[in-house]
Design an enzyme around this catalytic site. Structure first.
Site, PDB file in Angstrom:
ATOM      1  N   ALA A 155      -2.385  60.233   8.791  1.00  0.00           N
ATOM      2  CA  ALA A 155      -3.652  60.952   8.638  1.00  0.00           C
ATOM      3  C   ALA A 155      -4.763  60.234   9.393  1.00  0.00           C
ATOM      4  CB  ALA A 155      -4.007  61.084   7.161  1.00  0.00           C
ATOM      5  N   TYR A 156      -4.838  58.921   9.247  1.00  0.00           N
ATOM      6  CA  TYR A 156      -5.850  58.130   9.938  1.00  0.00           C
ATOM      7  C   TYR A 156      -5.687  58.271  11.456  1.00  0.00           C
ATOM      8  CZ  TYR A 156      -8.650  54.044  11.281  1.00  0.00           C
ATOM      9  OH  TYR A 156      -9.576  53.209  11.854  1.00  0.00           O
ATOM     10  N   ALA A 157      -4.441  58.128  11.947  1.00  0.00           N
ATOM     11  CA  ALA A 157      -4.198  58.226  13.385  1.00  0.00           C
ATOM     12  C   ALA A 157      -4.525  59.618  13.906  1.00  0.00           C
ATOM     13  CB  ALA A 157      -2.748  57.863  13.686  1.00  0.00           C
ATOM     14  N   LYS A 160      -8.362  60.021  14.050  1.00  0.00           N
ATOM     15  CA  LYS A 160      -8.968  59.245  15.132  1.00  0.00           C
ATOM     16  C   LYS A 160      -8.572  59.789  16.504  1.00  0.00           C
ATOM     17  CE  LYS A 160     -11.258  56.294  12.596  1.00  0.00           C
ATOM     18  NZ  LYS A 160     -12.726  56.267  12.599  1.00  0.00           N
TER      19      LYS A 160
END
Length: 249
Positions: A155-157, A160
């Site tokens: 999710a973070y990747a 971003k």
């Protein structure tokens, strides 16, 4: 106010997520450069002027994932300081470290809402005034994880990676307006957020960095200060890596 010189003295800069960590370091550096720094964060009560080393021009409690909250903060900031030349979209959350097939649905939605939706919301409110003024600098905080993909933090990747694509799109829309839009893609940085990660994840991240150490907040802040200045005059839509040699494209 003269905004044609090499520095940013006298300009107003909003830094989201500016109460601690990377955001605080960026705010401190911009203040040292002579900016009037406005801090937006979910909990501004935690801001400590003595620890920060500067007095903010304004403090606004903001949830960047909520457009109405961002709009209210923007309106209040303009009423308080009158103008904004620099927007640094730093607010973000890590989310859990877990494989996709076990990733909590609520956590996925929240990470994208804050890390990507928040950048959109802040740019959405800032760009009309910057376009009207014929000048502005927007710096979005992406991540090396968004360029490469990292196991366990999908999710973070994904969010971003979205920030990088959004930055490039907005930059092209504003290319002839005097408003430049860039982002930074740092590797893991020495902040308190390391406490939220597993030792295995931290060790794996450090092992990828050829310099053999983590990035510092001060190094990020120095890069942002230049990108946000009039000296950065012919670069827009670019992702500036801070990777210690890890970046390969």
């Amino acid at each position: 106010m003269d905004i044609t010189g090499p520095g940013i003295k006298g300009q107003v800069a909003i830094v989201t997520g500016g109460v601690r960590g990377i955001g605080l370091g960026i705010g401190r550096r911009l203040a040292q450069e002579g900016c009037r720094v406005v801090i937006w964060d979910r909990d501004v009560s935690a801001f400590d002027t003595e620890r920060a080393g500067f007095m903010p021009a304004d403090l606004q409690r903001v949830d960047v994932s909520d457009f109405d909250s961002v709009q209210r903060a923007w309106d209040a900031t303009l009423e308080r300081v009158g103008h904004v030349e620099i927007m640094v979209n730093n607010a973000g959350i890590n989310g859990p470290v877990t494989p996709v097939w076990e990733y909590p649905l609520e956590a996925w939605s929240r990470v994208l809402a804050v890390n990507l939706g928040g950048v959109f919301h802040c740019c959405r409110v800032a760009t009309p005034a910057m376009r009207a003024a014929g000048y502005g600098r927007i710096v979005n905080v992406a991540s090396a994880a968004g360029k490469e993909g990292v196991p366990g933090i999908a999710a973070y990747a994904a969010a971003k990676h979205g920030v990088v694509g959004f930055t490039k799109s907005l930059a092209r829309e504003l290319a002839d307006s005097g408003v430049l839009v860039n982002c930074i893609a740092p590797v893991m940085t020495e902040t308190d957020l390391l406490k939220e990660m597993t030792p295995e994840h931290i060790a794996a991240s450090k092992a990828k960095i050829p310099m053999g150490r983590f990035l510092t907040v001060e190094e990020i802040a120095a890069m942002v200060a230049w990108i946000a200045s009039p000296e950065c005059s012919f670069t827009t839509g670019f992702a500036f890596d801070l990777s210690g040699g890890r970046a390969n494209y």
